[in-house]
Write a protein that holds these residues in place. Structure first.
Motif, PDB file in Angstrom:
ATOM      1  N   ALA A  30      68.849 -37.233  48.746  1.00 24.21           N
ATOM      2  CA  ALA A  30      68.017 -36.472  49.681  1.00 24.21           C
ATOM      3  C   ALA A  30      68.095 -34.999  49.337  1.00 24.21           C
ATOM      4  N   GLN A  31      67.068 -34.268  49.727  1.00 24.55           N
ATOM      5  CA  GLN A  31      67.066 -32.824  49.507  1.00 24.55           C
ATOM      6  C   GLN A  31      68.118 -32.159  50.398  1.00 24.55           C
ATOM      7  N   PRO A  32      68.724 -31.067  49.921  1.00 23.84           N
ATOM      8  CA  PRO A  32      69.709 -30.365  50.743  1.00 23.84           C
ATOM      9  C   PRO A  32      69.112 -29.872  52.063  1.00 23.84           C
ATOM     10  N   ALA A  33      67.844 -29.440  52.035  1.00 23.23           N
ATOM     11  CA  ALA A  33      67.171 -28.972  53.254  1.00 23.23           C
ATOM     12  C   ALA A  33      66.460 -30.140  53.927  1.00 23.23           C
ATOM     13  N   SER A  34      67.256 -31.072  54.435  1.00 23.73           N
ATOM     14  CA  SER A  34      66.713 -32.233  55.137  1.00 23.73           C
ATOM     15  C   SER A  34      67.697 -32.641  56.225  1.00 23.73           C
ATOM     16  N   GLN A  35      67.303 -33.626  57.004  1.00 27.73           N
ATOM     17  CA  GLN A  35      68.156 -34.136  58.074  1.00 27.73           C
ATOM     18  C   GLN A  35      68.907 -35.391  57.642  1.00 27.73           C
ATOM     19  N   ALA A  36      69.183 -35.510  56.354  1.00 23.86           N
ATOM     20  CA  ALA A  36      69.839 -36.710  55.833  1.00 23.86           C
ATOM     21  C   ALA A  36      71.203 -36.952  56.467  1.00 23.86           C
ATOM     22  N   GLU A  37      71.864 -35.884  56.928  1.00 23.72           N
ATOM     23  CA  GLU A  37      73.181 -36.069  57.531  1.00 23.72           C
ATOM     24  C   GLU A  37      73.131 -36.966  58.768  1.00 23.72           C
ATOM     25  N   LEU A  38      71.952 -37.077  59.405  1.00 19.11           N
ATOM     26  CA  LEU A  38      71.829 -37.986  60.548  1.00 19.11           C
ATOM     27  C   LEU A  38      72.137 -39.424  60.144  1.00 19.11           C
ATOM     28  N   PHE A  39      71.763 -39.810  58.912  1.00 19.06           N
ATOM     29  CA  PHE A  39      72.109 -41.142  58.419  1.00 19.06           C
ATOM     30  C   PHE A  39      73.620 -41.333  58.439  1.00 19.06           C
ATOM     31  N   LEU A  40      74.323 -40.319  57.921  1.00 21.77           N
ATOM     32  CA  LEU A  40      75.774 -40.417  57.823  1.00 21.77           C
ATOM     33  C   LEU A  40      76.409 -40.450  59.204  1.00 21.77           C
ATOM     34  N   TYR A  41      75.929 -39.614  60.104  1.00 19.88           N
ATOM     35  CA  TYR A  41      76.514 -39.537  61.437  1.00 19.88           C
ATOM     36  C   TYR A  41      76.299 -40.836  62.212  1.00 19.88           C
ATOM     37  N   GLU A  42      75.090 -41.407  62.124  1.00 22.49           N
ATOM     38  CA  GLU A  42      74.827 -42.654  62.848  1.00 22.49           C
ATOM     39  C   GLU A  42      75.639 -43.813  62.278  1.00 22.49           C
ATOM     40  N   LEU A  43      75.915 -43.765  60.978  1.00 24.91           N
ATOM     41  CA  LEU A  43      76.718 -44.825  60.376  1.00 24.91           C
ATOM     42  C   LEU A  43      78.117 -44.874  60.982  1.00 24.91           C
ATOM     43  N   THR A  44      78.650 -43.733  61.403  1.00 26.98           N
ATOM     44  CA  THR A  44      80.015 -43.708  61.952  1.00 26.98           C
ATOM     45  C   THR A  44      80.142 -44.498  63.244  1.00 26.98           C
ATOM     46  N   ALA A  45      79.027 -44.799  63.901  1.00 25.62           N
ATOM     47  CA  ALA A  45      79.075 -45.541  65.161  1.00 25.62           C
ATOM     48  C   ALA A  45      79.224 -47.041  64.956  1.00 25.62           C
ATOM     49  N   THR A  46      79.060 -47.526  63.729  1.00 28.77           N
ATOM     50  CA  THR A  46      79.034 -48.967  63.496  1.00 28.77           C
ATOM     51  C   THR A  46      80.407 -49.583  63.304  1.00 28.77           C
ATOM     52  N   ARG A  47      81.353 -48.819  62.737  1.00 25.67           N
ATOM     53  CA  ARG A  47      82.715 -49.329  62.494  1.00 25.67           C
ATOM     54  C   ARG A  47      83.603 -48.151  62.086  1.00 25.67           C
ATOM     55  N   GLY A  48      84.887 -48.387  61.952  1.00 22.72           N
ATOM     56  CA  GLY A  48      85.793 -47.322  61.565  1.00 22.72           C
ATOM     57  C   GLY A  48      85.346 -46.662  60.263  1.00 22.72           C
ATOM     58  N   THR A  49      85.409 -45.331  60.216  1.00 22.44           N
ATOM     59  CA  THR A  49      84.836 -44.595  59.091  1.00 22.44           C
ATOM     60  C   THR A  49      85.802 -43.536  58.571  1.00 22.44           C
ATOM     61  N   LEU A  50      85.918 -43.478  57.242  1.00 24.96           N
ATOM     62  CA  LEU A  50      86.587 -42.373  56.567  1.00 24.96           C
ATOM     63  C   LEU A  50      85.503 -41.488  55.970  1.00 24.96           C
ATOM     64  N   TYR A  51      85.467 -40.256  56.392  1.00 23.21           N
ATOM     65  CA  TYR A  51      84.448 -39.306  55.954  1.00 23.21           C
ATOM     66  C   TYR A  51      85.124 -38.277  55.046  1.00 23.21           C
ATOM     67  N   ILE A  52      84.802 -38.338  53.748  1.00 22.69           N
ATOM     68  CA  ILE A  52      85.373 -37.410  52.780  1.00 22.69           C
ATOM     69  C   ILE A  52      84.350 -36.311  52.506  1.00 22.69           C
ATOM     70  N   SER A  53      84.704 -35.084  52.848  1.00 21.01           N
ATOM     71  CA  SER A  53      83.819 -33.945  52.642  1.00 21.01           C
ATOM     72  C   SER A  53      84.284 -33.142  51.431  1.00 21.01           C
ATOM     73  N   LEU A  54      83.350 -32.857  50.529  1.00 22.86           N
ATOM     74  CA  LEU A  54      83.691 -32.131  49.314  1.00 22.86           C
ATOM     75  C   LEU A  54      83.096 -30.737  49.265  1.00 22.86           C
ATOM     76  N   ASP A  55      82.313 -30.350  50.246  1.00 21.33           N
ATOM     77  CA  ASP A  55      81.766 -28.997  50.328  1.00 21.33           C
ATOM     78  C   ASP A  55      82.266 -28.294  51.583  1.00 21.33           C
ATOM     79  N   ARG A  56      81.916 -28.810  52.731  1.00 22.93           N
ATOM     80  CA  ARG A  56      82.318 -28.199  54.000  1.00 22.93           C
ATOM     81  C   ARG A  56      83.742 -28.598  54.361  1.00 22.93           C
TER      82      ARG A  56
END
Length: 208
Positions: A30-56
């Motif tokens: 996805a483009q950096p200037a998009s709302q793609a992070e919503l995909f990642l955030y909604e995925l966390t609601a489905t089961r236990g999640t490890l979120y590895i951040s390499l920029d922020r």
């Protein structure tokens, strides 16, 4: 047949016959200037999640998830810094428990490392995700400076989701394509999405 794991995005899960097969790696481009992070955030609601951040940093990611208006879970957020991102990310991945989500955001930092070591990382990731019947999402920025190993990521991934954000008149439009589904059926049609405070299907009709 592998168990299907929900993404938390209803329209996408229906298109994928219930979700993504367990043990899969998904490359979400996805483009950096998009709302793609919503995909990642909604995925966390489905089961236990490890979120590895390499920029922020981890606190910024956790705060963004907490303040999101979409439905989210309570992921474990870890940031990876320093001169050995592949080694540090691999240590975190090796501790991922069974039936979990893994989010790597963005994968670009890893895609800029030495090619052989990155392929080894992806092979080890595939083995661990398969053995734990988990699901991994690699968020790949499709911007002005695409990393040299993006082809490797998309080749190794079991599924590729391509989110395209564009302008049409006075509207921003988002279209999702699934051109690759290893062991499954790639979607022949493109899904028009509404990305505001959550991910939803756009049911509006274009007027010529």
């Amino acid at each position: 047949m592998s168990e299907r794991l929900r993404t938390g995005i209803g329209v996408l899960d229906r298109k994928l016959n219930g979700g993504i097969p367990s043990g899969s790696i998904v490359a979400l481009t996805a483009q950096p200037a998009s709302q793609a992070e919503l995909f990642l955030y909604e995925l966390t609601a489905t089961r236990g999640t490890l979120y590895i951040s390499l920029d922020r940093n981890g606190d910024s990611v956790a705060n963004s998830i907490d303040s999101s208006k979409t439905q989210t879970g309570d992921p474990t957020v870890r940031d990876v810094t320093g001169d050995a991102p592949l080694d540090n990310a691999a240590k975190l991945v090796s501790a991922l428990p069974e039936n979990s989500n893994l989010i790597i955001d963005p994968a670009d930092v890893l895609e800029r490392q030495e090619a052989t070591r990155y392929r080894n990382f992806l092979n080890e990731l595939q083995n661990h995700i398969y053995n734990t019947e988990s699901l991994a999402i690699l968020h790949c920025l499709d911007g002005h400076d695409v990393p040299p190993l993006r082809d490797t990521t998309e080749h190794m991934a079991d599924l590729v989701f391509q989110l395209q954000t564009s302008w049409k008149g006075d509207r921003i439009e988002n279209h999702l394509a699934v051109p690759k589904f290893r062991g499954g059926e790639a979607l022949s049609d493109i899904i028009k999405l509404e990305l505001a405070d959550e991910v939803d299907i756009d049911t509006s009709r274009d007027i010529a």
